[in-house]
Design a protein around this motif. Structure first.
Motif, short mmCIF file in Angstrom:
data_model
loop_
_atom_site.label_atom_id
_atom_site.label_comp_id
_atom_site.label_asym_id
_atom_site.label_seq_id
_atom_site.Cartn_x
_atom_site.Cartn_y
_atom_site.Cartn_z
N SER A 86 10.77 -55.61 -22.38
CA SER A 86 10.83 -54.28 -22.97
C SER A 86 12.02 -53.51 -22.40
O SER A 86 12.58 -53.86 -21.36
CB SER A 86 9.53 -53.52 -22.68
N ASP A 87 12.40 -52.44 -23.11
CA ASP A 87 13.55 -51.63 -22.66
C ASP A 87 13.31 -51.03 -21.29
O ASP A 87 14.21 -50.97 -20.45
CB ASP A 87 13.82 -50.51 -23.68
N LEU A 88 12.08 -50.57 -21.05
CA LEU A 88 11.76 -49.93 -19.77
C LEU A 88 11.94 -50.90 -18.61
O LEU A 88 12.58 -50.57 -17.59
CB LEU A 88 10.33 -49.40 -19.81
N ILE A 89 11.40 -52.10 -18.73
CA ILE A 89 11.49 -53.08 -17.64
C ILE A 89 12.91 -53.64 -17.54
O ILE A 89 13.36 -53.98 -16.44
CB ILE A 89 10.46 -54.19 -17.83
N ASN A 90 13.62 -53.70 -18.65
CA ASN A 90 15.02 -54.14 -18.57
C ASN A 90 15.85 -53.17 -17.72
O ASN A 90 16.69 -53.60 -16.92
CB ASN A 90 15.62 -54.24 -19.98
N ILE A 91 15.63 -51.88 -17.91
CA ILE A 91 16.36 -50.88 -17.11
C ILE A 91 15.92 -50.95 -15.65
O ILE A 91 16.74 -50.88 -14.74
CB ILE A 91 16.14 -49.47 -17.70
N LEU A 92 14.61 -51.09 -15.41
CA LEU A 92 14.12 -51.22 -14.04
C LEU A 92 14.69 -52.47 -13.38
O LEU A 92 15.03 -52.45 -12.18
CB LEU A 92 12.59 -51.25 -14.03
N THR A 93 14.82 -53.55 -14.15
CA THR A 93 15.42 -54.78 -13.61
C THR A 93 16.87 -54.55 -13.21
O THR A 93 17.31 -55.00 -12.14
CB THR A 93 15.33 -55.90 -14.65
N GLU A 94 17.62 -53.84 -14.05
CA GLU A 94 19.01 -53.54 -13.72
C GLU A 94 19.12 -52.70 -12.45
O GLU A 94 19.97 -52.96 -11.58
CB GLU A 94 19.67 -52.80 -14.89
#
Length: 845
Positions: free
Chosen positions: A511-519
């Motif tokens: 998801s977009d949220l976890i993608n940003i948190l991963t970054e």
């Protein structure tokens, strides 16, 4: 509503500031209520005195401070300020003109900056460290957090002469400058970044509990990296408002992202604070020292805030009662035992247990300090290897487990250390699941220790009590991946508490949220790895999730080489610079020079002869008061009223009234956001939810391939359609497939709802084409051809169809099997190694 609340509070503060500009002098009690935040600093020098003029961001209100040197003792400073008096711009111009005329030689402007770090002296002269460039990296409660981009050292004396070459002063100055303060050092004018959000809220709400951390407004000394530079100001005989002039800085990592939920803003902030105790480079700082401080100790905090209103306060519920702020804190640090690795035996130096303490006194001090800072329970997640052919990490694992067993036997049952051991490296190398076991540990741990959620009053405020302590050998790669998984699970609890997602809702990794948190966590891990190891992360979440394995493997190899180079050639000079900056080494003409020391063990361990007689208890190694659950219980009669002298000017700091600001230059507008995933074409159908998975679905009709029945005819029809399009024949179709149709309702003999390929009129050109390609006669048009299979010429282009059939069929219904590759190679005369096939197809045996 948010704009209305922010504007109303801002207008009130703006009127107060207008009144301040009209007044020149006030009684002491009124002046204390109107302290201004100093954000601009100009330094002037005369022959004997340095003058520092501080002002607010608009440079409308000013204060002045004098720094001089005592005539009798040059090692002592005289610092004077009138803290109860401020100047308007007109008054300050007149004052500076008067000083210029009255002082012999006049005053000279030296530099203009945005913050003061403190004063330091090596052998002779004092230097002022000033921030000349900074940038905004986050905003909390309307208060900006800044990254230091450039600093300068300004000598106090106007007749300063450059140190002689090869002198002690020159060498110490060069070592000091080697520590680059323009990389990953942070400060804030009005928000205390040295303490967690929970501590900042609770002490301002005046929740007088038994927890001494909530009853004090002091900065957290453990994370203040410029303590040595602040020491001359704090120890000055004259009373100075130190932290109004000088900014405490932290070393670590800070980043923030804006998550748009159908227009609703949510801020996710990651703050990592590195402890300055027992700090240093990778192979030079391992384990624990005699005071219980471990190497590479970092406190990581995840703050999730609903930005319906910016301030920490609420118009309805009052002072520090905004219920839209949550935070979760976790900890990492080296294994608290006496162990080292020889830097001369790279790339994998053996682990040596230097001192075996049967009573684990230093380990006991470390865990007792964790009880003091975070409360109970302490959950330990150990990620080092458990079994090895040649014992290395596993040797340290045995000693760590023995340490936990020894300390646990004296603790009360409900406060015992909770120990989890997970061989992350073994699971990763054997392609076993790494994510799920860590998720289970994280979920169980978070349900025990909780997280901080501010309430509308003290009674509805939820506190985090306890900590998750994660470690591997370096506390870098594996630890960062595990902490990301823990933060992801904590994010679910935080979003549920803010009523942004429903209960039992999970967050998909794509998801977009976890993608940003991963970054963010990738940058977080890279920053910490560079500070401690000298290179970026060697293994990232992509490595453990097995995403982009070829590029990940190449990157990991390069980072390993960089880390080895840094450890071999750069670590020693970095360690000297850290020791000098932190005050671990203080120059003395009668003692060995910093560069003459064979090691720095004596600088980080206190082996006083006087303390040898003070023997701590080997049984009662913990402070029982730290284990008390009442430390996190709020008294029913507590009130959260603002102090009489408190004035939070968050609006003026955040919005700068009466100053033109362009949106494209505002930090909030340019913040990293999930909006960059949104399509530019508004005509496309797109789900703007940041919680939905962006993973590509294999079938446009949303039919799961795993649900396919044993229907080979369905796959044959799909291949017939593909071949027809490849050969350029037109097709006629009956009624289109409805979205409600499932594959289980399609009979084996039914031709409904499928494209029907017209029989081609074969000519000579078509016949030549068939002869030069694979034999498709069994699924296009049954026609006998007189073909000698030994003379068939094939090419790698045929794999287009081969791959298509494999990716659109399950394992039971594949038309082609793994033996086709051998048959294909036999007739084509090609090399199997040249064929570009996905490894997931498992062709090679």
């Amino acid at each position: 509503m948010a704009q209305t609340q922010d504007s109303q509070e801002g207008q009130d503060q703006d009127e107060d500031e207008d009144q301040e500009e009209e007044e020149e002098e006030e009684p002491e009690d009124q002046a204390n209520n109107k302290r201004i935040i100093l954000q601009r600093f100009t330094v002037y020098n005369s022959k004997t005195t340095m003058y520092i003029v501080g002002s607010n961001a608009k440079e409308s209100l000013f204060r002045i401070m004098e720094i001089g040197i005592e005539e009798e003792d040059e090692s002592k400073l005289v610092i004077i300020e009138d803290k109860n008096y401020f100047y308007t711009r007109k008054d300050m111009v007149e004052l500076l003109n008067g000083l210029n005329e009255s002082i012999e030689g006049g005053i000279h402007k030296i530099v203009h900056g945005f913050g003061l770090l403190g004063l330091i002296r090596f052998t002779k002269c004092y230097y002022l460290s000033i921030i000349t460039k900074c940038s905004q990296v986050a905003i909390l409660g309307g208060h900006f957090i800044y990254h230091i981009d450039e600093t300068k050292l300004i000598p106090i004396e106007i007749n300063y002469k450059k140190p002689e070459k090869y002198s002690d002063e020159e060498r110490l100055l060069s070592i000091f400058k080697y520590l680059d303060l323009s990389k990953t050092f942070y400060f804030s004018y009005a928000y205390d970044i040295t303490n967690s959000l929970q501590t900042n809220f609770m002490r301002n709400k005046q929740a007088y509990t038994e927890n001494d951390l909530f009853n004090s407004f002091d900065h957290n000394e453990r994370f203040v990296w410029n303590n040595l530079l602040l020491k001359p100001i704090i120890e000055n005989n004259h009373e100075i408002t130190t932290y109004e002039w000088f900014q405490p800085i932290i070393h670590g990592f800070i980043d923030q992202a804006n998550i748009s939920i159908y227009g609703r803003k949510l801020y996710i902030t990651i703050i990592a604070r590195r402890s300055h105790h027992f700090a240093g480079a990778r192979f030079l700082k391992r384990g624990v020292n005699d005071t219980g401080n471990v190497a590479n100790e970092i406190e990581t905090e995840q703050i999730v805030s609903d930005m319906l209103t910016s301030s920490f306060h609420d118009c309805k519920y009052g002072f520090y009662n905004n219920p839209r702020y949550t935070s979760f804190v976790q900890h990492r640090g080296s294994i608290p035992l006496y162990w080292t690795q020889d830097l001369n035996k790279l790339p994998k130096p053996p682990i040596e247990i230097n001192l075996i303490d049967p009573y684990y006194q230093s380990s006991a001090k470390h865990f007792n300090n964790l009880f003091h800072r975070y409360g109970s329970p302490i959950i330990i997640l150990n990620l080092i290897k458990q079994k090895e052919r040649q014992p290395r990490e596993s040797k340290l694992n045995v000693h760590f487990m023995n340490c936990i067993r020894y300390l646990d036997q004296f603790l009360p049952e409900e406060h015992k250390l909770q120990y989890y051991s997970f061989d992350m490296s073994k699971h990763s190398k054997k392609n076993l699941d790494v994510i799920t076991p860590l998720q289970r540990i994280a979920q169980k741990s978070i349900s025990q220790i909780g997280f901080f959620h501010n309430g509308v009053d003290l009674q509805t405020t939820k506190l985090q009590h306890g900590i998750i302590r994660t470690n591997c050998i370096d506390c870098l790669d594996r630890t960062n991946a595990a902490q990301f998984i823990i933060c992801k699970e904590a994010l679910v609890y935080q979003l549920q508490a803010l009523k942004i997602i429903p209960p039992h809702k999970t967050l998909d990794y794509d998801s977009d949220l976890i993608n940003i948190l991963t970054e963010i966590f990738h940058d977080h891990g890279d920053t910490i790895a560079i500070q401690y190891g000298g290179s970026n992360l060697v293994n990232t979440m992509d490595s453990y999730r097995r995403i982009n394995q070829w590029s990940s493997h190449t990157r990991d190899m390069l980072n390993s080489i960089k880390r080895m180079y840094s450890n071999s050639f750069m670590d020693q000079i970095r360690q000297d610079a850290i020791n000098l900056f932190l005050g671990n080494y203080v120059y003395s003409a009668s003692k060995p020079k910093l560069w003459e020391l064979s090691n720095d063990f004596s600088l980080h361990n206190e082996r006083d002869v006087e303390n040898l007689r003070l023997k701590p208890s080997y049984i009662h190694w913990f402070n029982e008061d730290y284990l008390s659950s009442s430390r996190f219980e709020i008294k029913s009669d507590a009130k959260s009223d603002p102090p009489a002298d408190y004035n939070d000017r968050w609006f003026n700091e955040c919005y700068l009234p009466r100053k033109f600001q362009s949106l494209n230059r505002m930090f909030q507008f340019n913040m990293n956001s999930n909006s960059r995933y949104f399509p530019s074409n508004q005509d496309l159908v797109f789900d703007y939810s940041p919680f939905e998975s962006r993973k590509h679905k294999p079938d446009e009709t949303n039919i799961e391939l795993k649900d396919l029945p044993n229907n080979v005819k369905y796959h044959q029809k799909k291949i017939k359609k593909f071949i027809s399009n490849k050969l350029g024949y037109k097709e006629t179709s009956q009624q289109p497939i409805e979205t409600e149709t499932t594959l289980s309702t399609i009979s084996e003999d039914s031709n409904e709802n499928y494209p029907v390929v017209t029989n081609p009129q074969l000519d000579t050109a078509d016949e030549k084409l068939y002869k030069s390609q694979w034999d498709y006669s069994f699924n296009i048009h049954h026609q006998e051809y007189d073909i000698n299979l030994r003379n068939i010429k094939t090419s790698l282009d045929d794999l287009d169809l081969y791959k298509y059939s494999l990716t659109n069929a399950d394992e039971d219904n594949q038309i082609f099997n793994a033996q086709d590759l051998k048959l294909y190679s036999e007739y084509s005369g090609g090399d199997e190694n040249r064929i570009d096939l996905n490894t997931v197809n498992n062709y090679f045996f």
